[in-house]
Design a protein around this motif. Structure first.
Motif: not given
Length: 313
Positions: A44-56
């Motif tokens: 929710q803090r990222l903009g359109p240029q940001g990216r999140l990668v999640g591992l589990d």
């Protein structure tokens, strides 16, 4: 699983977001996405240029995270993987570095409540304690440990990974019990441990089987080995000026994190942002009792040395 849905409450969310100093164009790696609580707050803090990668490692956790992140408003990728292999994941995604990294090393409420893999001593579940939903016959499980390891090896495991005061008594009780019949369920084991410890130790805040279950889970999943490897790879893939956050829930993990952070700082490669770990507020502990043992540590990777222009100085 039937029954009401159990919702995991992520720990120290505001402190993680503030400590990582999330910016709109960050590349964030959540190494333990779990049910997506921290990931959503970061997303929710990222903009359109940001990216999140999640591992589990847990496919069920990734399904819950997917449902949670769908409305988070950021670009994200979820991958079923052990964080000790985070370098392979980033390579596959074409990411040489990331700017922010989070490890939340706690066991989620959903894993305790409804995984069916023996994490909870309040239920009668198969003694697996694996993070993966299914494994091969050769995979190590809690059932194999309690039914095949020697008394000496069991006591050492409980003492080293569980910091269990009554390790020898519990190990002896396990060996005696399995001579009659193998231990198969988490409830059987929990009740056996409760009977093995002295009466005065049965009525404390922690269930008497807590440390035994912790030790078995750490051994089954090689949690400390994975953490050492994962931390080293995370620091290597963290961009200069990037931040690393780790939430630990027991002293073995926290000690390992503290030592790694101090080593990088001593080598001039980073700055420890938390000389003392951040812990949950009284209000959070009241709202979420499982948060009581959480410790958050933050690290800033040193920026590249300033290049001196010819003629300066």
């Amino acid at each position: 699983m039937g029954g009401a849905q159990v919702l995991h409450l992520p720990v120290l969310v505001e402190e993680v977001v503030a400590g990582l100093a999330v910016e709109a164009d960050d590349r964030i790696l959540d190494c333990t996405v779990g049910s997506g609580g921290h990931s959503l707050a970061l997303c929710q803090r990222l903009g359109p240029q940001g990216r999140l990668v999640g591992l589990d490692k847990d496919a069920a956790a990734l399904r819950r995270a997917e449902a949670r992140l769908r409305g988070g408003g950021c670009a994200y990728t979820l991958v079923q993987a052990d964080f000790r292999h985070l370098d392979r994941v980033l390579d596959a995604l074409g990411l040489a570095t990331v700017s922010k990294i989070l490890f939340d090393l706690g066991l989620s409420t959903e894993q305790l409540a409804c995984s069916g893999r023996g994490f909870s001593f309040q239920r009668s579940e198969p003694l697996l304690m694996t993070f993966q939903e299914a494994g091969g016959e050769a995979d190590l499980t809690a059932e194999k440990i309690v039914n095949t390891w020697s008394e000496q090896a069991l006591a050492e495991l409980l003492r080293t990974y569980g910091e269990e005061r009554w390790a020898r008594r519990i190990a002896r009780a396990i060996v005696r019990a399995r001579q009659r019949q193998p231990l198969r369920t988490s409830r059987e084991l929990a009740e056996l441990v409760a009977r093995a410890v002295p009466p005065a130790a049965r009525h404390r805040r922690l269930h008497p089987a807590t440390r035994t279950f912790q030790a078995l889970r750490i051994a089954v999943n090689d949690e400390l080995g994975a953490l050492r490897e994962g931390l080293a790879k995370a620091f290597a893939r963290l961009a200069p000026g990037g931040r690393l956050a780790v939430i630990a829930f027991h002293s073995l993990e926290d000690r390992l994190v503290k030592q790694a952070f101090r080593q990088w700082q001593a080598q001039g490669e980073a700055t420890v942002l938390t000389p003392k770990p951040i812990t949950p507020s009284a209000q959070e502990r009241q709202r979420n009792p499982r948060a009581r043992s959480a410790k958050l540590r933050l690290l800033l990777k040193s920026p590249p040395p300033r290049r001196t222009l010819q003629g300066e100085g």
